[in-house]
Design an enzyme around this catalytic site. Structure first.
Site, PDB file in Angstrom:
ATOM      1  N   HIS A   1      11.883  20.962  10.734  1.00 49.03           N
ATOM      2  CA  HIS A   1      10.770  20.195   9.705  1.00 49.03           C
ATOM      3  C   HIS A   1      10.335  20.949   8.585  1.00 49.03           C
ATOM      4  O   HIS A   1       9.832  20.351   7.830  1.00 49.03           O
ATOM      5  CB  HIS A   1       9.461  19.869  10.845  1.00 49.03           C
ATOM      6  CG  HIS A   1       9.812  19.173  11.880  1.00 49.03           C
ATOM      7  ND1 HIS A   1      10.133  19.778  13.167  1.00 49.03           N
ATOM      8  CD2 HIS A   1      10.041  17.884  12.278  1.00 49.03           C
ATOM      9  CE1 HIS A   1      10.183  18.691  14.193  1.00 49.03           C
ATOM     10  NE2 HIS A   1      10.054  17.806  13.603  1.00 49.03           N
TER      11      HIS A   1
ATOM     12  N   ASP B   1      20.100  11.256  24.210  1.00 48.23           N
ATOM     13  CA  ASP B   1      18.550  11.806  23.733  1.00 48.23           C
ATOM     14  C   ASP B   1      17.293  11.012  24.348  1.00 48.23           C
ATOM     15  O   ASP B   1      17.421  10.000  24.417  1.00 48.23           O
ATOM     16  CB  ASP B   1      18.426  11.780  22.227  1.00 48.23           C
ATOM     17  CG  ASP B   1      19.315  12.796  21.571  1.00 48.23           C
ATOM     18  OD1 ASP B   1      19.560  13.673  21.798  1.00 48.23           O
ATOM     19  OD2 ASP B   1      19.885  12.153  20.487  1.00 48.23           O
TER      20      ASP B   1
ATOM     21  N   HIS C   1      18.215  15.754  25.031  1.00 48.67           N
ATOM     22  CA  HIS C   1      17.280  16.474  24.208  1.00 48.67           C
ATOM     23  C   HIS C   1      15.982  15.825  24.153  1.00 48.67           C
ATOM     24  O   HIS C   1      15.910  14.571  23.956  1.00 48.67           O
ATOM     25  CB  HIS C   1      17.982  16.468  22.841  1.00 48.67           C
ATOM     26  CG  HIS C   1      17.209  16.732  21.614  1.00 48.67           C
ATOM     27  ND1 HIS C   1      16.648  17.962  21.368  1.00 48.67           N
ATOM     28  CD2 HIS C   1      16.463  16.069  20.637  1.00 48.67           C
ATOM     29  CE1 HIS C   1      15.942  17.873  20.246  1.00 48.67           C
ATOM     30  NE2 HIS C   1      15.549  16.822  19.738  1.00 48.67           N
TER      31      HIS C   1
ATOM     32  N   LEU D   1       0.772  -1.311  -0.082  1.00 49.03           N
ATOM     33  CA  LEU D   1      -0.056   0.054  -0.115  1.00 49.03           C
ATOM     34  C   LEU D   1       0.737   1.259  -0.044  1.00 49.03           C
ATOM     35  O   LEU D   1       0.656   2.349  -0.685  1.00 49.03           O
ATOM     36  CB  LEU D   1      -0.966  -0.050   1.124  1.00 49.03           C
ATOM     37  CG  LEU D   1      -1.915   1.245   1.365  1.00 49.03           C
ATOM     38  CD1 LEU D   1      -2.987   1.247  -0.087  1.00 49.03           C
ATOM     39  CD2 LEU D   1      -2.682   1.276   2.384  1.00 49.03           C
TER      40      LEU D   1
ATOM     41  N   GLU E   1      26.724  11.865  13.089  1.00 47.13           N
ATOM     42  CA  GLU E   1      25.709  10.517  13.139  1.00 47.13           C
ATOM     43  C   GLU E   1      25.533  10.102  11.621  1.00 47.13           C
ATOM     44  O   GLU E   1      24.498   9.325  11.479  1.00 47.13           O
ATOM     45  CB  GLU E   1      24.417  10.959  13.693  1.00 47.13           C
ATOM     46  CG  GLU E   1      24.527  11.506  15.206  1.00 47.13           C
ATOM     47  CD  GLU E   1      23.093  11.682  15.990  1.00 47.13           C
ATOM     48  OE1 GLU E   1      22.123  10.896  15.324  1.00 47.13           O
ATOM     49  OE2 GLU E   1      23.035  12.442  16.759  1.00 47.13           O
TER      50      GLU E   1
ATOM     51  N   ILE F   1      21.901  19.488  17.310  1.00 48.86           N
ATOM     52  CA  ILE F   1      21.279  18.281  18.189  1.00 48.86           C
ATOM     53  C   ILE F   1      21.909  17.098  17.843  1.00 48.86           C
ATOM     54  O   ILE F   1      21.812  16.014  18.427  1.00 48.86           O
ATOM     55  CB  ILE F   1      19.526  18.372  17.755  1.00 48.86           C
ATOM     56  CG1 ILE F   1      19.116  19.757  18.306  1.00 48.86           C
ATOM     57  CG2 ILE F   1      19.055  17.326  18.778  1.00 48.86           C
ATOM     58  CD1 ILE F   1      19.409  20.273  19.614  1.00 48.86           C
TER      59      ILE F   1
HETATM   60  N1  GLN Z   1      20.434  13.121  18.034  1.00 50.56           N
HETATM   61  C1  GLN Z   1      19.587  12.985  17.263  1.00 50.56           C
HETATM   62  C2  GLN Z   1      19.793  13.609  15.890  1.00 50.56           C
HETATM   63  O1  GLN Z   1      20.166  14.584  15.893  1.00 50.56           O
HETATM   64  C3  GLN Z   1      18.164  13.368  17.873  1.00 50.56           C
HETATM   65  C4  GLN Z   1      17.081  12.935  17.146  1.00 50.56           C
HETATM   66  C5  GLN Z   1      15.592  13.080  17.660  1.00 50.56           C
HETATM   67  O2  GLN Z   1      15.489  13.848  18.628  1.00 50.56           O
HETATM   68  N2  GLN Z   1      14.535  12.723  17.120  1.00 50.56           N
HETATM   69  O3  GLN Z   1      19.219  13.050  14.796  1.00 50.56           O
HETATM   70 ZN    ZN Z   2      14.472  15.818  18.355  1.00 50.38          ZN
END
Ligand code: GLN
Ligand code: ZN
Length: 759
Positions: A698, A603, A645, A18, A488, A435
């Site tokens: 976002h 996190d 976070h 789907l 990351e 972050i």
């Molecule tokens: N350290 C993660 C990142 O930066 C945190 C992601 C999250 O809070 N969803 O991707």
């Molecule tokens: Zn986040």
């Protein structure tokens, strides 16, 4: 005779058919006919899989979301989604995601708001209501569907979202109380129920999961009123509740004038006796005995020991089902090729859960001997799991028992730590940081995939990731950020990355579960005691630190988030599993510190998500969840700085627990809500450092210096400036470098301007 039935089946298809079909349609790469061909095929297969049940659910299938389907069924569609002379499917997808395939890039609308379905990871489109809301019944598609399935010889049970749950989940666009729309809504539901009577539908499943929440008197009253209205001309109603026990709605739910009641007998196991006593004998009691929220094989013999006497007592009036819709588990275990057989035999996905249900049904109808082989197999698998050394690790258990209260505490209070950390790091006022993740480009994804497939050697992969780290350190130097991250690049997902390296976890290949629309997630399965065989992140972080004099944050995912985003063990309390994960992460924290990484971010994006549905259960959860964080984080020196976070987290009602985490610095998502989240600090003075996000990651938009300054101004009104950090809302992995660089340039400029303002 006891009957067996199902509340709903996953609609994504065993191979996510789907998802691929709707996405193709959205891209204008296929026609509506082609999309419907696939969706009809999946619903057809789903029905065949349920052929051995006494009732087959109809109406649970959806192209995007069943709550949105109800908004269309009830004619509650905001005018911004509707264009003249077009198929309603276009307004449907516009409501779901702000655009229909027919729209050019020019005419997108704001999609309907999306939020979590109770305490699951499924997201629904929130119904919009206002004083102008008018309901009109649009039942043609549903009726056609019912007739079609019946014509194939199945006994159907249409599934409807009940009117009270619909209103409870709605959001008013003005200041009306959604409940004020009850009367017109009842009219439309009555019209629908009458139609269903007329076409000869016997039973309707009326989902009212809101009945497991704590309801005020006004909602209870509304329940009594609505269901009295339906008692005149309607098929038999199975009032269906799930995701918990009825709590103090037990009396209400058992007294409503309906023909049957379904309860979640997994989470609500302890209250079944009370329901049995309260529900009159002429009503059907449907017991949800198979866990629809988890992936474990049920202990069928144990269930039979328990329900056989109930069946005897209630004669025809007992039904059995999964606890809730099977939407929340993957489709089919049989297709998994890589889960080791000894673990695989402990599991059951949606298809296997239906098989379990059939075995139970047969045992109750024809006696246990009629399914003796199946029951013996089941008993063997259950016993193997119980006794398995893969599940029980004495080293972990010994360690759990020897955790002392000091392990949860930092050596000194925050004031003392802060002074030492100031000396160590010597950061400017309003330190800037990000972050964790930086854009995950195509090359990064490809390298990870090739490495996983063995097409890239370990050495090649290592040098690739290092080159990515080089690059992102270089960029952070140029941006003149104060605290760095390694980016990351090696992580596909913040939970999977750690789960894959920890003992006690297993990963499926196809165990997808719908999260929203076409988006699916594949949660890890925690099957045994958790431990960390070797370091997980130290090498990459150490390498990154070697390239710069700026402090490098080590990046970890916290125990509560790992727990909340996985399928967890059902043979020990969640709190214990969480504590085991905490100990494993604690090892990593200490190894990072030993490797000279003195800022460590843990996190906890999903801390809030784990909150129980009933507020009265919050305290207990927050107690062990916060303790787990403290256990993983607090074994460090005073001058090691712990960051945490959190994403979108309406803080107000849990701010004290967040403070109890005692992280030295917390970064939170706030820009998307225009700093509204900081209202929590009106009445609570948060003691430690805090970085309210100033860049909504976002959106592809690049926030200007002025926009960020104005957000920071708002933050400075709520919080002492000496506590403020400056950072984006969340990780940047979904963004492109072209967006990230100018946005971060603006962020650093904003910080520098602030420093001149607040000397
Ligand atoms: N350290 C993660 C990142 O930066 C945190 C992601 C999250 O809070 N969803 O991707
Ligand atoms: Zn986040």
């Amino acid at each position: 005779m006891t009957k067996i039935h199902n509340l709903g089946f996953p609609r994504i298809g065993a191979n996510r058919e789907l998802k691929f079909a709707v996405e193709k349609y959205w891209q204008n790469e296929s026609s509506l006919e082609e999309l419907l061909l696939v969706s009809n095929q999946i619903s057809h297969e789903n029905i065949e899989l349920q052929a051995n049940l006494d009732f087959v659910p109809v109406g649970d299938f959806s192209l995007y979301d069943h709550v949105l389907d109800h908004s269309f069924l009830l004619g509650n569609i905001a005018s911004r989604f509707i264009r003249d002379n077009e198929a309603s499917i276009d307004s449907y997808f516009r409501a779901a995601r702000g655009r229909a395939p027919a729209d050019g890039a020019c005419c997108n609308t704001a999609a309907g708001e999306m939020t979590k379905w109770f305490d699951t990871n499924y997201h629904f489109i929130v119904p919009e209501v206002s004083a102008d809301t008018r309901f009109t019944l649009n039942a043609d598609a549903l009726i056609k569907n019912i007739q079609q399935v019946r014509s194939q010889g199945y006994e159907v049970k249409p599934v409807l979202l009940g009117p009270l749950t619909y209103l409870y989940l709605s959001k008013a666009k003005d200041d009306i109380d959604p409940l004020s729309l009850l009367e017109p809504l009842i009219t439309v539901y009555s019209e629908l129920l009458e139609k269903l009577v007329r076409i000869g539908v016997d039973w309707v499943q009326m989902d009212e999961p809101v009945l497991v929440l704590e309801l005020s008197e006004k909602w209870k009253l509304a329940y009594r009123y609505a269901y009295k209205c339906f008692s005149h001309s309607s098929p038999k109603l199975l009032l269906t509740t799930y995701f918990g026990d009825l709590g103090d709605n037990l009396e209400l739910a058992t007294q409503l004038p309906v023909a049957g009641l379904h309860i979640d007998a997994v989470r609500g196991r302890d209250s079944v006796e009370d329901v049995l006593n309260a529900l009159s004998n002429d009503k059907v009691l449907s017991l949800g005995v198979i866990d629809g929220r988890n992936i474990w094989k049920s202990d069928l013999n144990k269930i039979l020991d328990w329900v056989e006497p109930i069946a005897l007592k209630r004669q025809n009036q007992l039904w059995l089902a999964p606890s809730c819709s099977l939407l929340h588990v993957p489709v089919d275990l049989d297709v998994e090729q890589h889960i080791e057989p000894d673990i695989k035999q402990w599991l059951a996905f949606a298809k296997q859960k239906l098989q379990e249900l059939c075995i139970l049904g047969k045992a109750l109808k024809k006696g246990r001997q009629s399914v003796a082989v199946e029951l013996a197999d089941n008993a063997e698998a259950i016993a193997l799991r119980k006794g398995s050394s893969r599940v029980h690790n004495p080293v972990v258990q010994h360690r759990m028992q020897n955790v002392s209260s000091a392990d949860y505490e930092r050596q000194s209070t925050y004031d003392v730590r802060r002074e030492k950390q100031d000396i160590r790091f010597n950061l400017p006022r309003f330190p800037t940081t990000t972050i964790g993740s930086f854009p995950q480009t195509k090359e990064i994804r490809r390298a990870r995939r090739d490495f996983k497939r063995g097409e890239l050697s370990e050495a090649e992969y290592k040098s690739f990731i290092e080159s990515q780290i080089d690059d992102c350190i270089q960029k952070q130097e140029e941006l003149d950020l104060d605290v760095f991250v390694h980016g990351e690049a090696e992580r596909n997902d913040m939970v999977e990355y750690f789960g894959e390296q920890l003992d006690g976890f297993v990963f499926s290949q196809f165990g997808w579960v719908q999260s929203y629309g076409s988006r699916c997630v594949k949660p890890p399965i925690i099957f045994g005691d958790v431990s960390r065989p070797k370091v997980m992140t130290v090498e990459w972080t150490r390498y990154a630190q070697s390239l710069t004099d700026k402090p490098m944050k080590g990046m970890l995912t916290g125990p509560v988030t790992i727990l909340n985003w996985s399928f967890v063990r059902d043979d020990q309390p969640r709190a214990d599993t969480c504590k085991q994960i905490a100990l494993a992460i604690r090892d990593e924290v200490q190894d990072l510190q030993a490797a000279g990484i003195r800022m460590i971010q843990i996190d906890e994006a999903a801390l809030r998500e784990g909150l129980p549905l009933k507020k009265s259960d919050w305290h207990e959860y927050l107690q062990w969840a916060v303790d787990a964080f403290r256990l993983c984080a607090n074994g460090v020196e005073d001058d090691t700085q712990i960051h945490t976070h959190m994403c979108y987290s309406e803080f107000n009602d849990i701010i004290e627990s967040i403070a109890r985490l005692d992280a030295d610095v917390i970064t939170i998502e706030t820009s998307r809500s225009d700093m509204e989240l900081l209202d929590a600090f009106d009445s609570f003075s948060y003691p430690n450092d805090i970085g309210p996000g100033v860049y909504d990651i976002h959106s592809p938009n690049i926030p200007s210096v002025e926009e960020m300054l104005s957000l920071l101004q708002k933050a400075a009104e709520k919080l002492p400036v000496k506590q403020l950090w400056i950072n984006p809302d969340c990780g940047l992995k979904t963004r492109r470098w072209e967006e990230v660089i100018p946005a971060l340039q603006n962020m650093v400029t904003a910080a520098k301007q602030l420093r001149t303002l607040f000397k």
